[in-house]
Design a protein around this motif. Structure first.
Motif, PDB file in Angstrom:
ATOM      1  N   ARG A  96       5.244   2.521  14.273  1.00 37.73           N
ATOM      2  CA  ARG A  96       4.826   2.672  15.674  1.00 37.73           C
ATOM      3  C   ARG A  96       3.412   2.200  15.949  1.00 37.73           C
ATOM      4  O   ARG A  96       2.971   2.205  17.101  1.00 37.73           O
ATOM      5  N   MET A  97       2.692   1.845  14.906  1.00 41.61           N
ATOM      6  CA  MET A  97       1.277   1.506  15.091  1.00 41.61           C
ATOM      7  C   MET A  97       1.097   0.392  16.113  1.00 41.61           C
ATOM      8  O   MET A  97       0.252   0.472  17.005  1.00 41.61           O
ATOM      9  N   ARG A  98       1.872  -0.647  16.007  1.00 41.44           N
ATOM     10  CA  ARG A  98       1.720  -1.775  16.926  1.00 41.44           C
ATOM     11  C   ARG A  98       2.133  -1.378  18.348  1.00 41.44           C
ATOM     12  O   ARG A  98       1.402  -1.643  19.301  1.00 41.44           O
ATOM     13  N   TYR A  99       3.263  -0.723  18.441  1.00 37.60           N
ATOM     14  CA  TYR A  99       3.780  -0.399  19.779  1.00 37.60           C
ATOM     15  C   TYR A  99       2.881   0.602  20.489  1.00 37.60           C
ATOM     16  O   TYR A  99       2.548   0.441  21.656  1.00 37.60           O
ATOM     17  N   ARG A 100       2.468   1.613  19.766  1.00 30.60           N
ATOM     18  CA  ARG A 100       1.722   2.679  20.428  1.00 30.60           C
ATOM     19  C   ARG A 100       0.310   2.246  20.810  1.00 30.60           C
ATOM     20  O   ARG A 100      -0.315   2.851  21.670  1.00 30.60           O
ATOM     21  N   SER A 101      -0.203   1.203  20.137  1.00 30.69           N
ATOM     22  CA  SER A 101      -1.537   0.702  20.483  1.00 30.69           C
ATOM     23  C   SER A 101      -1.439  -0.512  21.393  1.00 30.69           C
ATOM     24  O   SER A 101      -2.420  -1.214  21.588  1.00 30.69           O
ATOM     25  N   ASN A 102      -0.258  -0.734  21.926  1.00 32.07           N
ATOM     26  CA  ASN A 102      -0.035  -1.848  22.856  1.00 32.07           C
ATOM     27  C   ASN A 102      -0.410  -3.186  22.224  1.00 32.07           C
ATOM     28  O   ASN A 102      -1.002  -4.049  22.870  1.00 32.07           O
ATOM     29  N   GLY A 103      -0.104  -3.299  20.940  1.00 34.85           N
ATOM     30  CA  GLY A 103      -0.313  -4.560  20.252  1.00 34.85           C
ATOM     31  C   GLY A 103      -1.682  -4.713  19.609  1.00 34.85           C
ATOM     32  O   GLY A 103      -1.965  -5.743  18.994  1.00 34.85           O
ATOM     33  N   ALA A 104      -2.541  -3.694  19.719  1.00 39.17           N
ATOM     34  CA  ALA A 104      -3.902  -3.832  19.186  1.00 39.17           C
ATOM     35  C   ALA A 104      -3.913  -3.773  17.650  1.00 39.17           C
ATOM     36  O   ALA A 104      -4.570  -4.574  16.995  1.00 39.17           O
ATOM     37  N   PHE A 105      -3.188  -2.816  17.097  1.00 42.96           N
ATOM     38  CA  PHE A 105      -3.194  -2.642  15.645  1.00 42.96           C
ATOM     39  C   PHE A 105      -1.868  -3.111  15.052  1.00 42.96           C
ATOM     40  O   PHE A 105      -0.820  -3.003  15.689  1.00 42.96           O
ATOM     41  N   SER A 106      -1.939  -3.593  13.828  1.00 45.40           N
ATOM     42  CA  SER A 106      -0.717  -3.948  13.128  1.00 45.40           C
ATOM     43  C   SER A 106      -0.763  -3.345  11.731  1.00 45.40           C
ATOM     44  O   SER A 106      -1.788  -2.817  11.306  1.00 45.40           O
ATOM     45  N   CYS A 107       0.343  -3.447  11.059  1.00 43.60           N
ATOM     46  CA  CYS A 107       0.464  -2.733   9.793  1.00 43.60           C
ATOM     47  C   CYS A 107       1.227  -3.580   8.787  1.00 43.60           C
ATOM     48  O   CYS A 107       2.384  -3.308   8.478  1.00 43.60           O
ATOM     49  N   PRO A 108       0.591  -4.641   8.291  1.00 41.11           N
ATOM     50  CA  PRO A 108       1.310  -5.529   7.362  1.00 41.11           C
ATOM     51  C   PRO A 108       1.377  -4.976   5.946  1.00 41.11           C
ATOM     52  O   PRO A 108       0.529  -5.257   5.115  1.00 41.11           O
ATOM     53  N   ILE A 109       2.372  -4.163   5.692  1.00 35.69           N
ATOM     54  CA  ILE A 109       2.587  -3.659   4.342  1.00 35.69           C
ATOM     55  C   ILE A 109       4.037  -3.939   3.942  1.00 35.69           C
ATOM     56  O   ILE A 109       4.926  -3.980   4.788  1.00 35.69           O
ATOM     57  N   THR A 110       4.237  -4.158   2.666  1.00 38.03           N
ATOM     58  CA  THR A 110       5.588  -4.344   2.137  1.00 38.03           C
ATOM     59  C   THR A 110       5.855  -3.236   1.137  1.00 38.03           C
ATOM     60  O   THR A 110       5.208  -3.177   0.081  1.00 38.03           O
ATOM     61  N   ILE A 111       6.773  -2.356   1.493  1.00 38.48           N
ATOM     62  CA  ILE A 111       7.092  -1.213   0.641  1.00 38.48           C
ATOM     63  C   ILE A 111       8.275  -1.588  -0.244  1.00 38.48           C
ATOM     64  O   ILE A 111       9.383  -1.792   0.247  1.00 38.48           O
ATOM     65  N   ARG A 112       8.017  -1.722  -1.529  1.00 39.31           N
ATOM     66  CA  ARG A 112       9.099  -2.031  -2.467  1.00 39.31           C
ATOM     67  C   ARG A 112       9.677  -0.742  -3.039  1.00 39.31           C
ATOM     68  O   ARG A 112       8.929   0.186  -3.375  1.00 39.31           O
ATOM     69  N   ALA A 113      10.995  -0.692  -3.162  1.00 42.62           N
ATOM     70  CA  ALA A 113      11.610   0.478  -3.786  1.00 42.62           C
ATOM     71  C   ALA A 113      12.967   0.102  -4.372  1.00 42.62           C
ATOM     72  O   ALA A 113      13.785  -0.509  -3.694  1.00 42.62           O
ATOM     73  N   PRO A 114      13.205   0.474  -5.641  1.00 42.11           N
ATOM     74  CA  PRO A 114      14.536   0.291  -6.215  1.00 42.11           C
ATOM     75  C   PRO A 114      15.512   1.317  -5.650  1.00 42.11           C
ATOM     76  O   PRO A 114      15.159   2.478  -5.477  1.00 42.11           O
ATOM     77  N   TYR A 115      16.711   0.869  -5.335  1.00 42.73           N
ATOM     78  CA  TYR A 115      17.710   1.764  -4.757  1.00 42.73           C
ATOM     79  C   TYR A 115      19.031   1.541  -5.478  1.00 42.73           C
ATOM     80  O   TYR A 115      19.182   0.620  -6.277  1.00 42.73           O
ATOM     81  N   GLY A 116      20.010   2.365  -5.148  1.00 40.87           N
ATOM     82  CA  GLY A 116      21.387   2.095  -5.520  1.00 40.87           C
ATOM     83  C   GLY A 116      21.852   2.767  -6.794  1.00 40.87           C
ATOM     84  O   GLY A 116      21.056   3.197  -7.635  1.00 40.87           O
ATOM     85  N   GLY A 117      23.174   2.846  -6.918  1.00 37.57           N
ATOM     86  CA  GLY A 117      23.801   3.550  -8.025  1.00 37.57           C
ATOM     87  C   GLY A 117      24.419   2.623  -9.048  1.00 37.57           C
ATOM     88  O   GLY A 117      24.192   1.420  -9.051  1.00 37.57           O
ATOM     89  N   GLY A 118      25.209   3.240  -9.934  1.00 33.25           N
ATOM     90  CA  GLY A 118      25.877   2.474 -10.966  1.00 33.25           C
ATOM     91  C   GLY A 118      25.090   2.382 -12.251  1.00 33.25           C
ATOM     92  O   GLY A 118      25.436   1.605 -13.142  1.00 33.25           O
ATOM     93  N   VAL A 119      23.998   3.154 -12.326  1.00 32.21           N
ATOM     94  CA  VAL A 119      23.168   3.091 -13.541  1.00 32.21           C
ATOM     95  C   VAL A 119      22.970   4.474 -14.159  1.00 32.21           C
ATOM     96  O   VAL A 119      21.999   4.716 -14.846  1.00 32.21           O
ATOM     97  N   HIS A 120      23.908   5.381 -13.878  1.00 30.99           N
ATOM     98  CA  HIS A 120      23.816   6.747 -14.394  1.00 30.99           C
ATOM     99  C   HIS A 120      22.536   7.435 -13.922  1.00 30.99           C
ATOM    100  O   HIS A 120      21.864   8.115 -14.687  1.00 30.99           O
ATOM    101  N   GLY A 121      22.213   7.241 -12.690  1.00 36.86           N
ATOM    102  CA  GLY A 121      20.989   7.821 -12.135  1.00 36.86           C
ATOM    103  C   GLY A 121      21.214   9.122 -11.399  1.00 36.86           C
ATOM    104  O   GLY A 121      20.259   9.775 -10.988  1.00 36.86           O
TER     105      GLY A 121
END
Lengths: 364, 327
Positions: free
Chosen positions: B100-125
């Motif tokens: 919401r950072m961009r929208y709530r600040s009417n375009g003033a702030f941005s948030c360029p982050i890339t959140i990496r995360a492993p997901y999914g099954g099939g590995v006895h997790g």
């Protein structure tokens, strides 16, 4: 009465001039005048919501006064008007947020009043979930340290917020990396209606600093010069690379939590009266009078100026246009949605717009 | 051109991007000297040092919250959440703040982050190392959600994500890290966000999937082929923004669609695809849109019999597609 010799000394040990003292007083008085006007506008039905900082202004001005405007970062919360004006927000910018008009620099009318933010002054946009911003200030300080910008980030919460997990996670990380950040807790004794005794088993939030390897300092929020000294020490310490400080300013909440709250339901008359007596504004005024800093002419001039500023800000803000609904889809992403970018709105718009699909098309 | 595993492709892309842009930092649990529990960040600490590859305390909300702040002040963080299952403490920071950072600040702030995360099954997790969490985040305007299914796309999509000006969730199927190999060009190519890909041409039924299910859909298409059923496969690749045009084009051609996702069936991401097809391709459909999904139980159970019971696989996809083809 203080002697002339003494008057020249007030604040001198802190490096403050008479002009500084008058400016600090002006910032407190103007903030109070703006805040009082908000409530009048609310009661007159002109703005639907007010969230107030009355009683917090002395701490806010004192703590922020030694920041470097346009260089350091302020990560405020919703009671931060005095901090924001001290750090460079204009009363018009505060007032237009109350009216949520289109040219509101904080959000273009998208957010409730109290959710300020101005990018060109390094004031980060406020949200409503409390305490999230304490981590943002920590991240800003991390970037300042890694980029060697010499910036300090200061962030504010209430004591209610200080119980959220984000608060502890932020202090922990900032302590580990000695980040240039100052954490301010404005403790007004109530989280809306819940008193401090039900929020914390210990009377002071400041003692949590020790657990994260940083000083935890308690300051009387009505003692403006002590707040200045405390703020300056923390800011200087952060800028030197010696790490964060937790400051707990004991303040008083002189209004209800917000315009939607009735605090007589959970506070006694005695408690409310005691709270009014801890008002920083008359105390600082008297301190400056006693020191001979504030004479009648100066006071009269400041009062007149304050009226003009509030009138101007109100009239200007009220006369601005509402935001155009056509702009409400903007700034979801950096780029306007390209043709292939799907958003449910774009998918349904043509059906909603013409009253729904009216014929079987396409496949025939 | 070289053959790479998914994990190699991701690791090399992170290193390449960090060499290209010194504002990129990586932070997360065990991402430093250990190189991540899956070794996705192996070697980064040695090359870029502790300032840019930061081992954090076990504080997911902090990992994302501090990343947001760092992005506000000029860095380009690529935080890692060790398992997608553990992203929930950061949900508030991602949904209330980053999105919401961009929208709530009417375009003033941005948030360029890339959140990496492993997901999914099939590995006895089991329940807490197997979840698919993409539906929670794909729902939120302001977020982008990416799930690659090949080493080639992992590289091109990760580049696009890191260079994007908005917050991106980049989910990597952990079962694919070392089991999937493929050609990865040495060039600085990107795969644009918001572009699906037809990974196999067909005419009778469309299989739509992402991540491991995009791979399984290809395997299902092989099975179907031996039955004489020509299945087309669409790899979604980017869940938000979604490339509806490619999916619609395929389904308008085949008239039938199986949507495959590993997540719980009810309210899963593929339900949105089914809804779009109902709205946009109704006149072209020759049968109901069918879903092959994980069952509606609260997590992937541990015992291998139970896990197999949970996981969609090529046979199940083929069975559903076969039935639909005969509709």
């Amino acid at each position: 009465m203080a002697t002339d010799a003494a008057t020249t000394q007030l604040g001198a040990d802190l490096g403050l001039t008479r002009a500084d003292l008058i400016e600090m007083y002006r910032l407190i008085a103007i903030t109070r005048a703006i805040d009082e006007r908000m409530w009048i506008l609310n009661r007159a039905g002109k703005i639907p919501f007010v969230i107030s900082g009355q009683g917090h202004e002395g701490a806010q001005v004192g703590l922020a006064y030694s920041l470097r405007k346009g260089h350091d970062w302020m990560v405020p919360y919703y009671r931060s008007v005095a901090s924001l004006i001290t750090f460079g927000m204009h009363p018009r910018e505060i007032m237009i947020a109350q009216f949520a008009k289109g040219v509101d620099p904080s959000s273009g009318g998208r957010q409730m009043p109290g959710h300020y933010g101005v990018k060109d002054r390094n004031i980060l946009s406020v949200s409503s979930p409390v305490t999230t911003q304490v981590l943002h200030a920590t991240g800003i300080a991390l970037a300042a340290k890694l980029r060697k910008t010499d910036q300090v980030a200061i962030t504010y919460t209430g004591e209610g917020s200080s119980n959220q997990g984000d608060f502890f996670e932020a202090l922990n990380f900032a302590g580990i990396h000695k980040l240039p950040v100052v954490f301010v807790v404005e403790n007004n004794g109530y989280a809306i209606s819940v008193p401090m005794s039900m929020q914390s088993s210990v009377p002071d939030i400041a003692m949590r600093g020790e657990g994260f390897g940083m000083p935890g300092v308690i300051v009387d929020g009505a003692d403006v010069l002590d707040c200045y000294r405390t703020g300056k020490e923390a800011i200087d310490r952060a800028r030197r690379g010696d790490g964060p400080t937790l400051i707990e300013a004991k303040v008083t909440r002189m209004t209800a939590h917000s315009s939607d709250d009735q605090q007589t339901k959970y506070r006694t008359a005695e408690d409310l009266q005691a709270g009014q007596e801890r008002d920083p504004l008359p105390r600082f005024r008297e301190e400056l009078r006693q020191a001979g800093v504030l004479d009648e002419a100066t006071e009269a001039k400041l009062l007149a100026e304050s009226k003009v500023v509030v009138e101007d800000a109100t009239d200007w803000a009220e006369s601005q246009s509402d935001p155009d609904p056509a702009t409400a889809q903007r700034h979801v992403y950096a780029d306007a949605p390209p043709a292939r970018m799907d958003d449910p709105f774009w998918q349904t718009e043509r059906f909603i717009g013409d009253g729904g699909p009216t014929s079987r098309g396409g496949a025939s | 051109m070289a053959v790479r595993t998914m994990i190699d492709s991701i690791r090399e892309t992170l290193a390449d991007e960090m060499r290209r842009d010194e504002t990129i930092i990586v932070l997360g649990e065990d991402v430093g000297k250990k190189g991540g529990v899956f070794l996705a960040t192996d070697g980064l600490y040695d090359e870029f040092g502790g300032d840019r590859v930061i081992d954090t305390p076990l504080t997911e909300s902090m990992i994302i919250g501090a990343s947001i702040g760092a992005a506000i002040n000029g860095l380009r963080p690529v935080p890692e959440i060790q398992f997608a299952d553990f992203i929930m403490p950061a949900f508030n920071q991602i949904v209330s703040e980053a999105a919401r950072m961009r929208y709530r600040s009417n375009g003033a702030f941005s948030c360029p982050i890339t959140i990496r995360a492993p997901y999914g099954g099939g590995v006895h997790g089991a329940l807490y190392h197997s979840q698919s969490v993409e539906a929670f985040f794909s729902h939120v305007p302001g977020l982008k959600v990416v799930i690659p299914s090949t080493p080639h796309d992992a590289r091109g999509l990760l580049r696009s994500s890191i260079r994007d000006e908005d917050p991106v969730l980049f989910f990597e199927h952990k079962k694919m890290y070392r089991s999937v190999r493929g050609d990865v060009p040495d060039s600085d190519y990107v795969v644009p966000l918001g572009s699906a890909k037809v990974t196999r041409e067909g005419s009778q039924v469309t299989l739509v999937g992402y991540g491991l299910m995009a791979q399984y859909s290809l395997e299902a298409a092989d099975i179907l082929d031996s039955d004489g059923i020509r299945a087309e496969v669409v790899d979604v690749r980017c869940l938000r923004p979604l490339d509806t045009a490619t999916i619609l084009e395929s389904v308008r051609k085949t008239g039938k669609c199986v949507v495959v996702y590993e997540d719980n069936r009810f309210g899963g991401y593929g339900a949105e695809i089914a809804a779009i097809l109902a709205e946009e391709a109704f006149d072209y459909l020759d049968g109901p849109v069918v879903r092959v999904t994980g069952p509606d139980v609260p997590g992937v159970p541990y015992n291998h019999v139970l896990e197999d019971w949970f996981m969609p696989d090529p046979e199940r996809i083929a069975t559903a597609a076969r039935r639909l083809a005969g509709y």
